[in-house]
Design an enzyme around this catalytic site. Structure first.
Site, PDB file in Angstrom:
ATOM      1  N   TRP A 135       0.859  -1.194   0.000  1.00  0.00           N
ATOM      2  CA  TRP A 135       0.000   0.000   0.000  1.00  0.00           C
ATOM      3  C   TRP A 135       0.897   1.247   0.000  1.00  0.00           C
ATOM      4  O   TRP A 135       1.850   1.313   0.793  1.00  0.00           O
ATOM      5  CB  TRP A 135      -0.917  -0.028   1.228  1.00  0.00           C
ATOM      6  CG  TRP A 135      -1.779   1.200   1.389  1.00  0.00           C
ATOM      7  CD1 TRP A 135      -2.475   1.852   0.420  1.00  0.00           C
ATOM      8  CD2 TRP A 135      -2.019   1.913   2.608  1.00  0.00           C
ATOM      9  NE1 TRP A 135      -3.143   2.926   0.961  1.00  0.00           N
ATOM     10  CE2 TRP A 135      -2.878   2.986   2.301  1.00  0.00           C
ATOM     11  CE3 TRP A 135      -1.598   1.744   3.932  1.00  0.00           C
ATOM     12  CZ2 TRP A 135      -3.319   3.889   3.263  1.00  0.00           C
ATOM     13  CZ3 TRP A 135      -2.042   2.641   4.892  1.00  0.00           C
ATOM     14  CH2 TRP A 135      -2.895   3.697   4.552  1.00  0.00           C
ATOM     15  N   ASP A 139      -2.032  -6.757   8.336  1.00  0.00           N
ATOM     16  CA  ASP A 139      -2.934  -5.644   8.065  1.00  0.00           C
ATOM     17  C   ASP A 139      -4.188  -6.244   7.437  1.00  0.00           C
ATOM     18  O   ASP A 139      -4.132  -6.785   6.334  1.00  0.00           O
ATOM     19  CB  ASP A 139      -2.232  -4.675   7.099  1.00  0.00           C
ATOM     20  CG  ASP A 139      -3.013  -3.386   6.908  1.00  0.00           C
ATOM     21  OD1 ASP A 139      -4.200  -3.347   7.290  1.00  0.00           O
ATOM     22  OD2 ASP A 139      -2.441  -2.420   6.363  1.00  0.00           O
ATOM     23  N   LYS A 147     -13.696   0.041   4.981  1.00  0.00           N
ATOM     24  CA  LYS A 147     -14.270  -0.530   3.764  1.00  0.00           C
ATOM     25  C   LYS A 147     -15.472  -1.415   4.084  1.00  0.00           C
ATOM     26  O   LYS A 147     -16.527  -1.268   3.494  1.00  0.00           O
ATOM     27  CB  LYS A 147     -13.237  -1.356   3.006  1.00  0.00           C
ATOM     28  CG  LYS A 147     -11.819  -0.840   3.086  1.00  0.00           C
ATOM     29  CD  LYS A 147     -11.553   0.352   2.201  1.00  0.00           C
ATOM     30  CE  LYS A 147     -10.235   0.982   2.593  1.00  0.00           C
ATOM     31  NZ  LYS A 147      -9.681   1.914   1.685  1.00  0.00           N
TER      32      LYS A 147
HETATM   33  C1  LMR Z   1      -6.442   3.172  -0.885  1.00  0.00           C
HETATM   34  O1  LMR Z   1      -5.456   2.438  -0.897  1.00  0.00           O
HETATM   35  O2  LMR Z   1      -6.877   3.745  -1.889  1.00  0.00           O
HETATM   36  C2  LMR Z   1      -7.193   3.374   0.394  1.00  0.00           C
HETATM   37  O3  LMR Z   1      -6.673   2.578   1.393  1.00  0.00           O
HETATM   38  C3  LMR Z   1      -7.315   4.793   0.769  1.00  0.00           C
HETATM   39  C4  LMR Z   1      -6.028   5.393   1.227  1.00  0.00           C
HETATM   40  O4  LMR Z   1      -6.034   6.009   2.297  1.00  0.00           O
HETATM   41  O5  LMR Z   1      -5.011   5.295   0.534  1.00  0.00           O
END
Ligand code: LMR
Length: 393
Positions: free
Chosen positions: A127, A208, A243
């Protein structure tokens, strides 16, 4: 003082919200930030959330501080939702956190208090905010191999090899399900192999779980957590209700620490409370009480599961739809990985230059890595989207 500052760059994901909003083209499509959208392109409040909120308005008698750990009913319900009966609950300390991000931030502080020199290993890719968030807290990060961007599969052998070379005590950040950004999760057999290495190398899993219920089911999506819980002495688990309850802006998350025994768990719990006090003092309450109301009421809980299954089903349908449209419009190109992925995201598998052309020429917005949020696809826009993608190939 401020003259020493320079403007910070826009966030790679959140910056797309504004760019898309300011685009005047009516045919524009937002495949950027990870929020669920209906077939009409909206992100509504879940019906069950509305019901719980109404109940709260009618019955809540105080908004006095509830304490650094948050609402005990929420914490117990989240712990049960994630761990079920996989491990002795007396070994787990769970606190409420301001979203999954707040949970990750508190976890980073706890890691630093316990082992300032420890490394946290994150998947390549992970992420986009994992690295700035954890690194910004002061944690040392390294990556392990995870995804093959050409073949669109998990590099399981390279991953096991990298973890096998990690130092004892290193922390390994894993995505329980709906890997963000790739959408590709290990199979149960692969999770067991990952756990074998984690146990053998004496690593600390840090899981996570931000999309529980978005891949296969609430229980299946918690497989990794529950499997590890039965095998390791210590583990960190960051949960999010952004989510699966659609509570994005209310900031609802949980942080659970599995300790070797109850005495260690009590120490960890006291440290978590002390860390929270130094960062944001107490977590926001509203969304957590909504979640706790839903999870602790059998009827509301059942209604939530139905809405969750609908969201999951729509994400799946849109992946299939886009793949089918691309089979027709981009013959010779293979997008079948769209269907093999789970949850909200996957990579389209195009270059950053092609991503930029999609934005400039067609008003199609996605993260530079070509990660798409499949919730942005609808039956109405899928043909335009597939035409646009085909034209940039
Ligand atoms: C994403 O990856 O788009 C979501 O988890 C929102 C974010 O805060 O990045």
């Amino acid at each position: 003082m401020f003259e020493f500052l320079q403007a910070a760059p826009a966030d790679a994901i959140l910056g797309l919200i504004t760019e898309h909003k300011n685009d005047p083209r009516p045919e524009k499509i937002d495949l950027g930030v990870g929020v669920f959208r209906t077939a009409e392109g909206e992100t509504p409040v879940l019906d069950v959330v509305k019901l719980a909120e109404q109940r709260l308005v009618d019955t809540q008698e105080s908004k006095a501080y509830i304490g650094t750990a948050g609402d005990p009913n929420f914490n117990a319900a989240m712990q049960d939702l994630i761990f079920s009966d996989s491990v002795d609950p007396d070994r787990i300390a769970t606190i409420q956190a301001p979203g999954g991000s707040g949970s990750l931030r508190v976890a980073a502080s706890l890691i630093l208090r316990a082992r300032p020199d420890v490394k946290v290993l994150v998947s390549d890719p992970t992420w986009a905010n994992h690295i700035p968030l954890l690194g910004g807290a002061g944690v040392t990060l390294e990556t392990y191999a995870y995804y093959d961007t050409d073949k669109h599969v998990i590099r399981i052998d390279a991953m096991l090899d990298a973890l096998g070379k990690a130092d004892a005590g290193d922390v390994v950040l894993l995505h329980a399900c709906c890997h963000n950004p790739s959408g590709m999760d290990p199979s149960e057999e692969e999770w067991k192999a990952i756990a074998d290495v984690v146990v053998e190398r004496k690593l600390v899993p840090f899981i996570d779980i931000a999309y529980q219920g978005f891949a296969r089911s609430l229980a299946d999506d918690a497989f990794a957590v529950r499997h590890f819980a039965g095998r390791v002495p210590e583990m960190i688990v960051s949960g999010s209700c952004s989510k699966n309850f659609g509570l994005y802006r209310d900031r609802v998350g949980s942080l659970s620490m599995l300790a070797a025994d109850k005495a260690s768990r009590d120490i960890v719990f006291s440290q978590l409370n002390s860390i929270v006090r130094t960062i944001y003092s107490v977590p926001p309450d509203h969304g957590a009480v909504v979640v706790s109301t839903i999870l602790n009421d059998p009827d509301l809980r059942a209604a939530w599961r139905v809405e969750l299954a609908e969201m999951r089903g729509r994400l799946r349908e849109m992946r299939v739809l886009l793949n089918e449209a691309l089979i027709g419009k981009a013959p010779g190109h293979d997008f079948s990985h769209l269907v093999r992925a789970t949850g909200m995201f996957c990579f389209l598998g195009i270059s950053e230059d092609q991503v930029n052309r999609l934005k400039r020429d067609y008003g199609v917005y996605m993260v530079g890595s070509s990660r798409i949020n499949t919730a942005g696809i609808t039956a109405k826009n899928v043909n335009y989207l597939a035409d646009a993608i085909a034209a940039t190939l």
